[in-house]
Design a protein around this motif. Structure first.
Motif, PDB file in Angstrom:
ATOM      1  N   PRO A   6       0.818  -1.211   0.000  1.00  0.00           N
ATOM      2  CA  PRO A   6       0.000   0.000   0.000  1.00  0.00           C
ATOM      3  C   PRO A   6       0.858   1.270   0.000  1.00  0.00           C
ATOM      4  N   PRO A   7       0.236   2.469   0.058  1.00  0.00           N
ATOM      5  CA  PRO A   7       1.007   3.722   0.049  1.00  0.00           C
ATOM      6  C   PRO A   7       1.990   3.826   1.213  1.00  0.00           C
ATOM      7  N   GLU A   8       1.668   3.195   2.346  1.00  0.00           N
ATOM      8  CA  GLU A   8       2.577   3.270   3.497  1.00  0.00           C
ATOM      9  C   GLU A   8       3.936   2.651   3.183  1.00  0.00           C
ATOM     10  N   LEU A   9       3.948   1.644   2.310  1.00  0.00           N
ATOM     11  CA  LEU A   9       5.216   1.003   1.954  1.00  0.00           C
ATOM     12  C   LEU A   9       6.080   1.959   1.128  1.00  0.00           C
ATOM     13  N   ARG A  10       5.476   2.699   0.210  1.00  0.00           N
ATOM     14  CA  ARG A  10       6.246   3.667  -0.572  1.00  0.00           C
ATOM     15  C   ARG A  10       6.836   4.746   0.330  1.00  0.00           C
ATOM     16  N   ALA A  11       6.028   5.225   1.284  1.00  0.00           N
ATOM     17  CA  ALA A  11       6.530   6.230   2.218  1.00  0.00           C
ATOM     18  C   ALA A  11       7.677   5.675   3.053  1.00  0.00           C
ATOM     19  N   ARG A  15      10.922   5.755   1.161  1.00  0.00           N
ATOM     20  CA  ARG A  15      11.538   7.092   1.172  1.00  0.00           C
ATOM     21  C   ARG A  15      12.233   7.357   2.499  1.00  0.00           C
ATOM     22  N   THR A  16      11.600   6.936   3.596  1.00  0.00           N
ATOM     23  CA  THR A  16      12.231   7.100   4.909  1.00  0.00           C
ATOM     24  C   THR A  16      13.518   6.302   4.996  1.00  0.00           C
ATOM     25  N   LEU A  17      13.491   5.064   4.515  1.00  0.00           N
ATOM     26  CA  LEU A  17      14.692   4.226   4.541  1.00  0.00           C
ATOM     27  C   LEU A  17      15.787   4.824   3.673  1.00  0.00           C
ATOM     28  N   ALA A  18      15.421   5.355   2.504  1.00  0.00           N
ATOM     29  CA  ALA A  18      16.421   5.981   1.631  1.00  0.00           C
ATOM     30  C   ALA A  18      17.079   7.172   2.311  1.00  0.00           C
ATOM     31  N   ALA A  19      16.273   7.997   2.999  1.00  0.00           N
ATOM     32  CA  ALA A  19      16.825   9.170   3.690  1.00  0.00           C
ATOM     33  C   ALA A  19      17.759   8.747   4.810  1.00  0.00           C
ATOM     34  N   ARG A  20      17.380   7.737   5.563  1.00  0.00           N
ATOM     35  CA  ARG A  20      18.256   7.248   6.650  1.00  0.00           C
ATOM     36  C   ARG A  20      19.557   6.680   6.085  1.00  0.00           C
ATOM     37  N   SER A  21      19.454   5.972   4.967  1.00  0.00           N
ATOM     38  CA  SER A  21      20.655   5.397   4.363  1.00  0.00           C
ATOM     39  C   SER A  21      21.581   6.479   3.860  1.00  0.00           C
ATOM     40  N   ASP A  22      21.012   7.529   3.235  1.00  0.00           N
ATOM     41  CA  ASP A  22      21.846   8.642   2.761  1.00  0.00           C
ATOM     42  C   ASP A  22      22.558   9.319   3.935  1.00  0.00           C
ATOM     43  N   ALA A  23      21.828   9.511   5.047  1.00  0.00           N
ATOM     44  CA  ALA A  23      22.449  10.154   6.204  1.00  0.00           C
ATOM     45  C   ALA A  23      23.554   9.292   6.786  1.00  0.00           C
ATOM     46  N   ALA A  24      23.314   7.980   6.857  1.00  0.00           N
ATOM     47  CA  ALA A  24      24.335   7.079   7.406  1.00  0.00           C
ATOM     48  C   ALA A  24      25.564   7.046   6.521  1.00  0.00           C
ATOM     49  N   ALA A  25      25.364   7.034   5.202  1.00  0.00           N
ATOM     50  CA  ALA A  25      26.488   7.013   4.285  1.00  0.00           C
ATOM     51  C   ALA A  25      27.296   8.298   4.367  1.00  0.00           C
TER      52      ALA A  25
END
Length: 330
Positions: free
Chosen positions: A310-315, A318-328
């Motif tokens: 559902p839409p919650e998975l897409r959101a 995006r949250t996981l991508a942002a956390r990964s970018d910050a960690a990297a």
């Protein structure tokens, strides 16, 4: 001659990589003239590869399915990838077949590739406490897949179930199950057939390692809708109930179902789909403790995927991508 053989291998590899190739683009990729490409295509046809010429402003070529399996030509990367996939195959009922296929592939490899494969020494670990996965007859899988595509009733004897006995004494027997087959699914390391049981007038899940097909195909049928309209959810309902706090999402992954099935885990179901123009696909339904946790599970498979919902998975992605970018960055 060596140069020509190498170019044929490169041409075949390109034709396998995408559905349609303009002739001029193939010539550019191979560094030859369009006339040379035409001659090389004729050589592939002589070897048994069904290459079609496509019409249009550009004109081009397409590798299609043939009536016979021609000699397989793999470049180095493809050969190594096939061997690694076969070494790590742990899909239910395919381990022995994978090892036999690996021996066949290795036998026709040049010495330089055999050395690379032998040096890998890959071990697929499994829980020693887990029960052994039963073998599945591959002819049965193929026959069921054919019946599903043709929408034909199948009959089989089933080792488990409550099929009533007909008759008494030495003449007593259990009649075969008659079902409309709808889906082949892998879950919890096993293969299942989702089908509509004609004698019970209801839907059933059958473990394929427990059934023995009767010969001959039955009548055609009109496809019904699986309860709830979701075959993966229907299969999961047959197992221990998922925690009410779990979330559930669905995606289409760009890989074969049998490659990903061993890593899906207890609360996931993977279903094979027809190959797309850009390669194999499968449908996966997963349950997890949180939406971001579910997003991380999908990323774990390390293949491209498309979120169905559902839409919650897409959101969550995006949250996981942002956390990964910050960690990297840190």
């Amino acid at each position: 001659m060596i140069e020509t053989s190498g170019r044929l291998l490169s041409l075949l590899s390109l034709l396998q990589a995408r559905r349609d190739w303009p002739g001029t683009l193939l010539a550019d990729r191979l560094g030859v003239s369009p006339r040379t490409v035409r001659r090389d295509v004729d050589r592939l046809r002589e070897l048994g590869y069904p290459v079609q010429a496509t019409r249009g402003p550009d004109g081009g070529y397409r590798l299609v399915a043939g009536a016979e399996l021609p000699p397989l030509l793999l470049d180095d990367e493809q050969a190594v990838a096939v061997a690694v996939a076969l070494q790590t195959s742990t899909t239910a009922g395919t381990q022995d077949a994978a090892l036999r296929a690996l021996a066949t592939v290795r036998q026709v490899m040049p010495a330089r590739l055999r050395a690379r494969i032998d040096a890998l020494e890959i071990t697929a670990a499994r829980d020693p406490e887990a029960p052994a996965r039963p073998e599945v007859d591959h002819d049965t899988l193929l026959a069921l897949g054919t019946a599903i595509r043709a929408a034909e009733v199948v009959r089989f004897d089933y080792a488990r179930g409550s099929t009533p006995v007909v008759g008494t004494g030495p003449d007593a027997f259990r009649p075969p199950r008659r079902v409309e087959p709808h889906h082949l699914v892998t879950a919890e390391g096993r293969w299942y057939l989702v089908a509509f049981d004609l004698d019970r007038d209801d839907w059933r899940r059958f473990r394929i390692d427990r059934l023995t097909l009767r010969t001959g195909s039955g009548p055609r049928f009109r496809r019904r809708t699986v309860p709830g309209g979701d075959v993966a959810r229907y299969v999961l309902e047959g197992f221990e109930a998922v925690s009410p706090t779990a979330v559930r999402g669905e995606a289409v992954l760009h890989a074969r179902a049998d490659q990903l099935a061993p890593w899906v885990g207890r609360w996931g179901v993977v279903e094979a789909l027809e190959d797309a123009d850009d390669g194999p696909r499968c449908r996966m339904v997963l349950a997890s403790w949180s939406w971001v946790g579910l997003a991380a599970q999908l990323a774990m498979f390390d293949v491209p995927f498309d979120v169905v919902g559902p839409p919650e998975l897409r959101a969550a992605l995006r949250t996981l991508a942002a956390r990964s970018d910050a960690a990297a960055a840190d």
